[in-house]
Design a protein around this motif. Structure first.
Motif, PDB file in Angstrom:
ATOM      1  N   ASP A 184     -17.017  14.600 -34.711  1.00 22.71           N
ATOM      2  CA  ASP A 184     -17.235  15.329 -33.466  1.00 22.71           C
ATOM      3  C   ASP A 184     -18.163  16.521 -33.735  1.00 22.71           C
ATOM      4  OD1 ASP A 184     -15.492  13.656 -32.082  1.00 22.71           O
ATOM      5  OD2 ASP A 184     -13.750  14.889 -32.590  1.00 22.71           O
ATOM      6  N   PHE A 185     -18.703  17.105 -32.665  1.00 23.18           N
ATOM      7  CA  PHE A 185     -19.540  18.299 -32.811  1.00 23.18           C
ATOM      8  C   PHE A 185     -18.638  19.520 -32.609  1.00 23.18           C
ATOM      9  CE2 PHE A 185     -22.537  21.597 -31.529  1.00 23.18           C
ATOM     10  CZ  PHE A 185     -23.543  21.409 -32.464  1.00 23.18           C
ATOM     11  N   LEU A 186     -18.640  20.438 -33.592  1.00 24.68           N
ATOM     12  CA  LEU A 186     -17.729  21.583 -33.555  1.00 24.68           C
ATOM     13  C   LEU A 186     -18.436  22.847 -33.084  1.00 24.68           C
ATOM     14  CD1 LEU A 186     -14.827  22.568 -34.296  1.00 24.68           C
ATOM     15  CD2 LEU A 186     -15.785  23.284 -36.493  1.00 24.68           C
ATOM     16  N   LEU A 187     -17.851  23.464 -32.048  1.00 24.28           N
ATOM     17  CA  LEU A 187     -18.323  24.776 -31.602  1.00 24.28           C
ATOM     18  C   LEU A 187     -17.252  25.785 -32.017  1.00 24.28           C
ATOM     19  CD1 LEU A 187     -19.434  23.877 -27.945  1.00 24.28           C
ATOM     20  CD2 LEU A 187     -20.947  24.524 -29.823  1.00 24.28           C
ATOM     21  N   ALA A 188     -17.548  26.575 -33.052  1.00 18.28           N
ATOM     22  CA  ALA A 188     -16.584  27.569 -33.537  1.00 18.28           C
ATOM     23  C   ALA A 188     -16.985  28.931 -33.005  1.00 18.28           C
ATOM     24  CB  ALA A 188     -16.570  27.572 -35.060  1.00 18.28           C
ATOM     25  N   VAL A 227     -30.225  24.563 -30.530  1.00 12.42           N
ATOM     26  CA  VAL A 227     -28.763  24.621 -30.664  1.00 12.42           C
ATOM     27  C   VAL A 227     -28.230  23.442 -31.486  1.00 12.42           C
ATOM     28  CG1 VAL A 227     -26.570  24.611 -29.393  1.00 12.42           C
ATOM     29  CG2 VAL A 227     -28.552  25.821 -28.452  1.00 12.42           C
ATOM     30  N   LEU A 228     -28.722  22.261 -31.210  1.00 10.22           N
ATOM     31  CA  LEU A 228     -28.105  21.058 -31.783  1.00 10.22           C
ATOM     32  C   LEU A 228     -28.833  20.489 -32.985  1.00 10.22           C
ATOM     33  CD1 LEU A 228     -27.257  19.167 -28.468  1.00 10.22           C
ATOM     34  CD2 LEU A 228     -25.745  20.591 -29.823  1.00 10.22           C
ATOM     35  N   GLY A 229     -30.052  20.907 -33.206  1.00  9.02           N
ATOM     36  CA  GLY A 229     -30.822  20.313 -34.282  1.00  9.02           C
ATOM     37  C   GLY A 229     -31.953  19.502 -33.692  1.00  9.02           C
ATOM     38  N   GLU A 230     -31.991  18.234 -34.051  1.00 13.14           N
ATOM     39  CA  GLU A 230     -33.172  17.446 -33.689  1.00 13.14           C
ATOM     40  C   GLU A 230     -33.246  16.929 -32.259  1.00 13.14           C
ATOM     41  OE1 GLU A 230     -33.796  14.268 -36.375  1.00 13.14           O
ATOM     42  OE2 GLU A 230     -34.745  15.543 -37.859  1.00 13.14           O
ATOM     43  N   VAL A 231     -32.204  17.157 -31.465  1.00 14.94           N
ATOM     44  CA  VAL A 231     -32.215  16.662 -30.079  1.00 14.94           C
ATOM     45  C   VAL A 231     -33.390  17.299 -29.326  1.00 14.94           C
ATOM     46  CG1 VAL A 231     -30.927  16.709 -27.915  1.00 14.94           C
ATOM     47  CG2 VAL A 231     -29.745  16.308 -30.052  1.00 14.94           C
ATOM     48  N   GLN A 232     -34.055  16.534 -28.562  1.00 14.85           N
ATOM     49  CA  GLN A 232     -35.208  17.078 -27.836  1.00 14.85           C
ATOM     50  C   GLN A 232     -34.751  18.004 -26.716  1.00 14.85           C
ATOM     51  OE1 GLN A 232     -38.428  16.517 -28.895  1.00 14.85           O
ATOM     52  NE2 GLN A 232     -37.148  15.745 -30.554  1.00 14.85           N
ATOM     53  N   SER A 233     -35.557  19.007 -26.413  1.00 18.56           N
ATOM     54  CA  SER A 233     -35.120  20.016 -25.454  1.00 18.56           C
ATOM     55  C   SER A 233     -34.985  19.471 -24.030  1.00 18.56           C
ATOM     56  CB  SER A 233     -36.057  21.207 -25.465  1.00 18.56           C
ATOM     57  OG  SER A 233     -37.358  20.773 -25.241  1.00 18.56           O
ATOM     58  N   GLY A 273     -11.326  24.514 -40.969  1.00 21.64           N
ATOM     59  CA  GLY A 273     -12.681  24.354 -40.418  1.00 21.64           C
ATOM     60  C   GLY A 273     -13.350  23.109 -40.980  1.00 21.64           C
ATOM     61  N   LYS A 274     -13.206  22.904 -42.282  1.00 19.61           N
ATOM     62  CA  LYS A 274     -13.854  21.737 -42.907  1.00 19.61           C
ATOM     63  C   LYS A 274     -13.250  20.443 -42.367  1.00 19.61           C
ATOM     64  CE  LYS A 274     -16.087  23.880 -46.673  1.00 19.61           C
ATOM     65  NZ  LYS A 274     -16.140  24.326 -48.038  1.00 19.61           N
ATOM     66  N   ARG A 275     -11.930  20.468 -42.146  1.00 21.04           N
ATOM     67  CA  ARG A 275     -11.291  19.279 -41.557  1.00 21.04           C
ATOM     68  C   ARG A 275     -11.888  18.998 -40.179  1.00 21.04           C
ATOM     69  NH1 ARG A 275      -6.426  20.831 -43.598  1.00 21.04           N
ATOM     70  NH2 ARG A 275      -5.903  22.075 -41.781  1.00 21.04           N
ATOM     71  N   ARG A 276     -12.015  20.065 -39.403  1.00 25.35           N
ATOM     72  CA  ARG A 276     -12.514  19.890 -38.031  1.00 25.35           C
ATOM     73  C   ARG A 276     -13.976  19.445 -38.004  1.00 25.35           C
ATOM     74  NH1 ARG A 276      -9.422  23.240 -33.711  1.00 25.35           N
ATOM     75  NH2 ARG A 276      -7.470  23.653 -34.792  1.00 25.35           N
ATOM     76  N   MET A 277     -14.695  19.716 -39.100  1.00 25.82           N
ATOM     77  CA  MET A 277     -16.111  19.325 -39.144  1.00 25.82           C
ATOM     78  C   MET A 277     -16.307  17.908 -39.660  1.00 25.82           C
ATOM     79  SD  MET A 277     -17.476  22.867 -40.717  1.00 25.82           S
ATOM     80  CE  MET A 277     -18.930  22.170 -41.463  1.00 25.82           C
ATOM     81  N   ASN A 305     -29.133  15.915 -36.934  1.00 29.63           N
ATOM     82  CA  ASN A 305     -28.330  16.735 -36.036  1.00 29.63           C
ATOM     83  C   ASN A 305     -27.258  17.465 -36.818  1.00 29.63           C
ATOM     84  OD1 ASN A 305     -29.638  16.021 -33.633  1.00 29.63           O
ATOM     85  ND2 ASN A 305     -28.549  14.062 -33.616  1.00 29.63           N
ATOM     86  N   ARG A 306     -26.833  18.594 -36.254  1.00 28.86           N
ATOM     87  CA  ARG A 306     -25.822  19.392 -36.935  1.00 28.86           C
ATOM     88  C   ARG A 306     -24.423  18.841 -36.683  1.00 28.86           C
ATOM     89  NH1 ARG A 306     -29.287  23.955 -34.666  1.00 28.86           N
ATOM     90  NH2 ARG A 306     -30.542  24.307 -36.511  1.00 28.86           N
ATOM     91  N   ARG A 307     -23.467  19.223 -37.572  1.00 27.58           N
ATOM     92  CA  ARG A 307     -22.058  18.861 -37.351  1.00 27.58           C
ATOM     93  C   ARG A 307     -21.383  19.886 -36.457  1.00 27.58           C
ATOM     94  NH1 ARG A 307     -19.657  18.608 -43.080  1.00 27.58           N
ATOM     95  NH2 ARG A 307     -21.205  20.235 -43.304  1.00 27.58           N
TER      96      ARG A 307
END
Ligand SMILES: Nc1ncnc2c1ncn2[C@@H]1O[C@H](COP(=O)(O)OP(=O)(O)OP(=O)(O)O)[C@@H](O)[C@H]1O
Ligand SMILES: C[C@H](N)[C@@H](CCCCCC(=O)O)NC(=O)O
Ligand SMILES: [Mg+2]
Length: 256
Positions: A117-121, A240-246, A109-113, A2-4
């Protein structure tokens, strides 16, 4: 894996990045609460916003992200730099003699990542908008190493704008997670054109279409639960999230 996080950009200003980001925040929060997405929480970040006197202004993206995303995160912690003139950040900053500190933005940004948590920028305007005299929004996405979600209009003209955005992303080595076509006719009357546009973007851009979202009425200036549900049901979450199933979100109630 999954993405950060994900960097939400657009083919232009006013395409719906804030609406889509807020809707995704609310939807992801429901997923996290239901244990369906293994992150601590969802956080939104607007690195630079213009056209707002303060982060708490009702029209500021930081305020809208918090309110429409149904987040507890204070608006003051959502935006890092806020400028009053509704301009590209470089010029809005230059007009008041307070430049964006680009290195600080990347570090922030790197701190927030890094907190689990999952970051929506959300960027400002499109990908080729200047943040400083040497850096575009695209450079920030590249330096953060976040994949892009490109919000685009659904109608005539979007193919050119979206493919140009994808081309700039590729030139700078930024991965493109997908494209969202936002603002489709709620009655489906433009469905054929939207599908054809999506196909052209997919074929020539070699990108995934993350979904199509309807134009939804605002009541008293804010979106109703209908919008969160439209985002929840209209996006392919594995894109959107990576490996999460749709189908992960199916059956998960959207919180009020
Ligand atoms: N799906 C939608 N249904 C109804 N209205 C929408 C939709 N998407 C966007 N809008 C409206 O379009 C306008 C622009 O949307 P928004 O502010 O999200 O754009 P943006 O891409 O974030 O712009 P900026 O570059 O300023 O950040 C807003 O008034 C918003 O309410
Ligand atoms: C003023 C707008 N709303 C937006 C900045 C848009 C810059 C667009 C510049 C351009 O493409 O010409 N600001 C923001 O997203 O905070
Ligand atoms: Mg916005």
């Amino acid at each position: 894996m999954n993405r950060r996080g994900i960097f939400v950009t657009g083919t232009d200003t006013e395409v719906g990045k804030t609406c889509v980001t807020a809707g995704m925040a609310a939807a992801i929060r429901s997923m996290v609460a239901a244990g369906a997405f293994p992150v601590g929480d969802v956080r939104v970040w607007k690195p630079v916003q213009t056209g707002a006197a303060s982060p708490d202004d009702a029209g500021a993206d930081s305020f809208r992200l918090r309110a429409e995303g149904r987040l507890e995160q204070p608006a003051g912690s959502i935006a890092t730099f806020t400028y009053p003139d509704p301009l590209a950040p470089w010029m809005a900053a230059r007009r008041i003699g307070r430049p964006v500190d680009y290195a600080e933005l990347v570090a922030e940004g790197k701190r927030r990542m890094s907190g689990g948590d999952f970051l929506l920028a959300e960027g400002a305007g499109g990908l080729a908008v200047p943040l400083t005299e040497t850096k575009l929004v695209a450079h920030l996405a590249a330096d953060l190493g976040l994949p892009l979600l490109i919000v685009a209009r659904p109608g005539l003209g979007t193919v050119n704008h979206t493919l140009l955005t994808v081309a700039l992303a590729r030139q700078l080595g930024i991965p493109v997670a997908g494209v969202v076509l936002n603002g489709c006719a709620a009655d489906g009357s433009d469905r054929r054109a939207v599908e054809e546009n999506a196909e052209m973007i997919r074929v020539f851009g070699e990108v995934a279409i993350a979904g199509t979202l309807p134009r939804v009425e605002r009541k008293d200036g804010v979106f109703s639960r209908e919008w969160t549900e439209a985002v929840r049901d209209g996006l392919d979450w594995s894109v959107v999230l990576g490996e999460v199933q749709s189908d992960t979100l199916c059956g998960i109630r959207v919180e009020e």
